[in-house]
Every structure is written in C-alpha cells, then in structure tokens.
Design a protein around this motif. Structure first.
Motif, PDB file in Angstrom:
ATOM      1  N   ASN A 107       0.814  -1.215   0.000  1.00  0.00           N
ATOM      2  CA  ASN A 107       0.000   0.000   0.000  1.00  0.00           C
ATOM      3  C   ASN A 107       0.849   1.267   0.000  1.00  0.00           C
ATOM      4  O   ASN A 107       0.333   2.364  -0.178  1.00  0.00           O
ATOM      5  CB  ASN A 107      -0.921   0.023   1.234  1.00  0.00           C
ATOM      6  N   LEU A 108       2.147   1.101   0.211  1.00  0.00           N
ATOM      7  CA  LEU A 108       3.023   2.268   0.280  1.00  0.00           C
ATOM      8  C   LEU A 108       3.679   2.588  -1.061  1.00  0.00           C
ATOM      9  O   LEU A 108       4.463   3.501  -1.162  1.00  0.00           O
ATOM     10  CB  LEU A 108       4.106   2.043   1.343  1.00  0.00           C
ATOM     11  N   ILE A 109       3.345   1.824  -2.099  1.00  0.00           N
ATOM     12  CA  ILE A 109       3.880   2.086  -3.430  1.00  0.00           C
ATOM     13  C   ILE A 109       2.740   2.519  -4.337  1.00  0.00           C
ATOM     14  O   ILE A 109       1.705   1.860  -4.401  1.00  0.00           O
ATOM     15  CB  ILE A 109       4.552   0.839  -4.028  1.00  0.00           C
ATOM     16  N   ASP A 110       2.924   3.628  -5.001  1.00  0.00           N
ATOM     17  CA  ASP A 110       1.914   4.115  -5.933  1.00  0.00           C
ATOM     18  C   ASP A 110       2.164   3.465  -7.281  1.00  0.00           C
ATOM     19  O   ASP A 110       3.035   3.876  -8.035  1.00  0.00           O
ATOM     20  CB  ASP A 110       1.996   5.644  -6.034  1.00  0.00           C
ATOM     21  N   TYR A 111       1.398   2.434  -7.606  1.00  0.00           N
ATOM     22  CA  TYR A 111       1.605   1.672  -8.829  1.00  0.00           C
ATOM     23  C   TYR A 111       1.517   2.559 -10.072  1.00  0.00           C
ATOM     24  O   TYR A 111       2.237   2.355 -11.051  1.00  0.00           O
ATOM     25  CB  TYR A 111       0.579   0.541  -8.912  1.00  0.00           C
ATOM     26  N   THR A 112       0.661   3.547 -10.047  1.00  0.00           N
ATOM     27  CA  THR A 112       0.491   4.417 -11.213  1.00  0.00           C
ATOM     28  C   THR A 112       1.730   5.243 -11.512  1.00  0.00           C
ATOM     29  O   THR A 112       1.880   5.771 -12.617  1.00  0.00           O
ATOM     30  CB  THR A 112      -0.711   5.365 -11.008  1.00  0.00           C
ATOM     31  N   GLU A 113       2.621   5.365 -10.546  1.00  0.00           N
ATOM     32  CA  GLU A 113       3.826   6.164 -10.733  1.00  0.00           C
ATOM     33  C   GLU A 113       4.989   5.360 -11.301  1.00  0.00           C
ATOM     34  O   GLU A 113       6.021   5.923 -11.677  1.00  0.00           O
ATOM     35  CB  GLU A 113       4.260   6.779  -9.391  1.00  0.00           C
ATOM     36  N   LEU A 114       4.848   4.042 -11.370  1.00  0.00           N
ATOM     37  CA  LEU A 114       5.981   3.208 -11.753  1.00  0.00           C
ATOM     38  C   LEU A 114       6.474   3.493 -13.164  1.00  0.00           C
ATOM     39  O   LEU A 114       7.680   3.522 -13.413  1.00  0.00           O
ATOM     40  CB  LEU A 114       5.611   1.728 -11.612  1.00  0.00           C
ATOM     41  N   ARG A 115       5.575   3.691 -14.104  1.00  0.00           N
ATOM     42  CA  ARG A 115       5.990   3.969 -15.476  1.00  0.00           C
ATOM     43  C   ARG A 115       6.775   5.271 -15.576  1.00  0.00           C
ATOM     44  O   ARG A 115       7.688   5.404 -16.396  1.00  0.00           O
ATOM     45  CB  ARG A 115       4.780   4.018 -16.408  1.00  0.00           C
TER      46      ARG A 115
END
Length: 240
Positions: A107-115
């Motif tokens: 929950n502490l990683i913003d998946y949408t920011e990975l790209r």
C-alpha cells in the motif's frame, strides 16, 4: 565473507580467464564500498552483455560507466550504447529497493507512478550506488542475440571460480533474470534436484535467490508484484 575475500575470488576468476586467452572479460563488482554495509545486500544479475568482445584486456564496470549503459541522453558513440534491458533492470531494482525500505507494504507504493520512474534517470542511477549489478556470463557476447551455447561453455569451464565469486559477494538477495540463467545457476552450485526454478526462489546459505523474467520485456504489473513477493520473503525469512 568480506570485501577482501571478494577481491581475491574476483582476481582468481578473471586472471584465469585472461590467461586462457578469453577476450571481452568484464569485471563486475559492487559500485561502492557501501554495498558491504547494506542489509540486505542486493545483487541484480542478467544473462550476458555485448560490445566488448574484441577487448584483449579485462574491462572493469565502474559506477560511472554503468550510467552509459542505460541513459540515452549520454554520448551514444561510446563503446557500449544505451541498453533498454539494463534500463528496465534498474527500474525494477529501484522498485525492489523502495519496497524493502517500506517493509514490503504494497500500500506504500503508488503503482500508477511506476511507469514515470523510467524517466527519472538520476534517481535510478543513484539507487544503484550501493547495489551489485552483473551478468552471469563474465565475458562479452558478440551481439544482442542470446549466445546460449557459448555462454554454457564459459560457465562449464569456470564453474568453480564462478561459484567462489558468487559466494564471496555475501548477498542476501540475488535476483536472476531469464530462464536459461536458472539452468546455469543450478549448474554452478550443483543444486540437488535443480532446486531453483524459473520465476521461483531458492536459498543457498543465507542467500535468497529469486528468478525473474527477462528485463528486456517490460511488465510493470509483474515487477510490482514480484518486488512485493521478494520483500515479503526477505522480512519473513521463509522460502517455500
């Protein structure tokens, strides 16, 4: 193991290869002494590199040279041009490092920011400073196409030296990409029943080894999931 033991194991491997007339030797080593103080110590291992095959003397991969391997903003006339595989490898390494620092909490990683992370060159470069990057084949291939037969020959010839070299890294987490690299690692360590399987994990001593897909085929959803799995195993100290 210690830095001094690693230096000796490294010397034994590369000296023997050089004496045997092997060209294109690439000496991989932690990018800084900070690596030896990390908890966990992380090694990211791809299959093989190319572009150094005509070099008579061994080439040391320094932290500064490594940036040329993944940053297309830099001078493309260098011997080793931009490598998307390396770039995506570093993206994953950064995701893994962030996940571990945040105790594996997805929950502490913003998946949408990975790209967007792909374009943060300086951040990616900095994140590798206290890690180890390498290829399982310690010499250069002739081109981009995977040289399976040649690589297996190198591994068979220097299996004992490679085993000592890998053990001397004293890694806690060892991430290995590509299916064929799994076969090679099982051979190097003579693992009973070939205990490392593709996309799975095994353990040798304290070193937890994780097989992942080839980094040249980007899949952020997969990397996100795999990083969380690795972090959770690291914190739980359990490999099924």
């Amino acid at each position: 193991m210690s830095k001094e033991e690693f230096e000796q194991a490294s010397l034994n491997l590369y000296k023997k290869m050089h004496e045997d007339g092997i060209k294109g030797i690439i000496q991989y080593r932690p990018f800084s002494d900070e690596y030896w103080e990390q908890n966990p110590k992380i090694v990211i291992c791809n299959y093989e590199n190319y572009g150094y095959q005509e070099h008579e003397k061994p080439s040391i991969l320094t932290y500064e040279d490594f940036k040329w391997w993944f940053d297309e903003r830099l001078n493309k006339t260098r011997i080793k041009g931009k490598s998307k595989t390396v770039h995506y490898t570093v993206v994953f390494a950064n995701i893994l490092k962030e996940t571990i620092q945040k105790n594996g909490n997805d929950n502490l990683i913003d998946y949408t920011e990975l790209r967007r992370l792909y374009w943060k060159y300086d951040e990616l470069y900095k994140s590798m400073k206290n890690m180890m990057y390498m290829n399982i084949r310690p010499s250069s291939a002739k081109g981009k196409k995977q040289e399976i037969e040649e690589t297996h020959g190198i591994i068979r010839t220097y299996k004992a030296e490679l085993k000592a070299y890998l053990q001397s890294l004293d890694a806690d987490i060892f991430v290995l990409s590509t299916k064929d690299a799994v076969i090679l690692l099982n051979s190097i360590f003579e693992l009973s029943n070939n205990s490392l399987f593709f996309n799975k994990a095994t353990q040798i001593g304290k070193m937890k080894i994780f097989s992942v897909r080839h980094f040249g085929r980007p899949n952020y959803k997969y990397w996100y999931k795999r990083a969380i799995e690795i972090a959770n195993i690291w914190f739980n100290k359990d490999i099924e």
